[in-house]
Design an enzyme around this catalytic site. Structure first.
Site, short mmCIF file in Angstrom:
data_model
loop_
_atom_site.label_atom_id
_atom_site.label_comp_id
_atom_site.label_asym_id
_atom_site.label_seq_id
_atom_site.Cartn_x
_atom_site.Cartn_y
_atom_site.Cartn_z
N CYS A 83 -8.75 10.40 -1.08
CA CYS A 83 -8.34 10.38 0.32
C CYS A 83 -8.46 11.78 0.94
O CYS A 83 -9.56 12.26 1.13
CB CYS A 83 -6.97 9.75 0.45
SG CYS A 83 -6.71 9.05 2.07
N HIS A 172 -6.29 5.08 -3.01
CA HIS A 172 -5.34 5.79 -3.89
C HIS A 172 -5.20 5.09 -5.24
O HIS A 172 -4.24 4.34 -5.46
CB HIS A 172 -3.96 5.86 -3.22
CG HIS A 172 -3.92 6.78 -2.05
ND1 HIS A 172 -3.55 8.10 -2.14
CD2 HIS A 172 -4.26 6.58 -0.77
CE1 HIS A 172 -3.63 8.67 -0.96
NE2 HIS A 172 -4.06 7.76 -0.10
N GLU A 174 -4.13 6.16 -7.86
CA GLU A 174 -2.93 6.63 -8.59
C GLU A 174 -1.70 5.80 -8.25
O GLU A 174 -0.65 5.99 -8.86
CB GLU A 174 -2.70 8.13 -8.29
CG GLU A 174 -2.10 8.47 -6.93
CD GLU A 174 -3.09 8.39 -5.76
OE1 GLU A 174 -4.22 7.89 -5.95
OE2 GLU A 174 -2.70 8.80 -4.65
N1 GLN Z 1 -5.57 11.07 7.08
C1 GLN Z 1 -5.39 12.10 6.10
C2 GLN Z 1 -6.29 13.30 6.39
O1 GLN Z 1 -7.08 13.26 7.28
C3 GLN Z 1 -5.68 11.57 4.70
C4 GLN Z 1 -4.68 10.52 4.33
C5 GLN Z 1 -4.38 10.43 2.86
O2 GLN Z 1 -4.72 11.32 2.07
N2 GLN Z 1 -3.69 9.39 2.49
O3 GLN Z 1 -6.22 14.30 5.73
#
Ligand code: GLN
Length: 189
Positions: A83, A172, A174
């Site tokens: 992410c 995610h 994890e």
């Molecule tokens: N929206 C977040 C970003 O732009 C990422 C979200 C996340 O890591 N769950 O950094």
């Protein structure tokens, strides 16, 4: 005699969901170290960059003088970004554009599914069987370079990709108790 020493995998621990990654790596059979300094980075054989807030993480990486050390670490050792971590690994970030580590040849759009309410749990096809994928204000990978292999997709765009020794997921892994993605990462060490 078989070498039973466990690999030491770092988890960048400046911000975001690093403890859940430590648990997942532990289930996949690795030892972990929270990485906050260059000294920590020098001790580990691979690094996970967790989810969180990529802009904040980028600022903290700057304060801690970790940007260049992380780029050179990725030049020889495996890095896995989830992410916000995937955003940091990209060569190009949009919506809005921001600096990154230039590790994986991809264009990634921040908050690609919309605002917080657009977080969701979906089922994706993982090589070897279906997997539950948790998306939280997830980015969308809009372009991948020729050296990138797409390992899983959701709604027609890549959500898990690899480029050589590196791995990136927009979800995610994890958070679900399924350590297959972490096991895949450990197979790269
Ligand atoms: N929206 C977040 C970003 O732009 C990422 C979200 C996340 O890591 N769950 O950094």
């Amino acid at each position: 005699m078989q070498n039973t020493r466990k690999k030491l995998v770092g988890v960048l621990a400046l911000q975001g969901g690093f403890e859940a990654h430590q648990r997942a790596l532990d289930s996949a059979g690795a030892d972990t170290l929270q990485v906050r300094t260059v000294e920590d980075l020098n001790r580990v054989e691979a690094l996970v960059i967790p989810g969180g807030e990529s802009t904040t993480m980028l600022k903290l990486l700057g304060y801690m003088n970790l940007l260049e050390p992380l780029r050179s670490f990725a030049g020889t050792k495996p890095v896995f970004g989830t992410c916000a971590g995937a955003i940091l690994l990209a060569t190009e970030v949009t919506c809005p554009s921001q600096n990154s580590l230039d590790v994986i040849d991809m264009t990634i759009e921040r908050n690609g599914y919309g605002r917080q309410i657009d977080s969701r749990v979906a089922q994706i096809d993982f090589p070897g069987g279906p997997m539950e994928a948790v998306f939280i204000r997830a980015p969308i990978i809009r372009r991948t370079g020729p050296d990138v292999t797409v390992l899983a997709e959701y709604q027609g765009t890549p959500v898990l990709i690899e480029q050589g020794r590196h791995l990136a997921a927009t979800f995610h892994p994890e958070l679900t108790g399924d350590s297959r993605v972490h096991a895949l990462f450990l197979s790269k060490l």
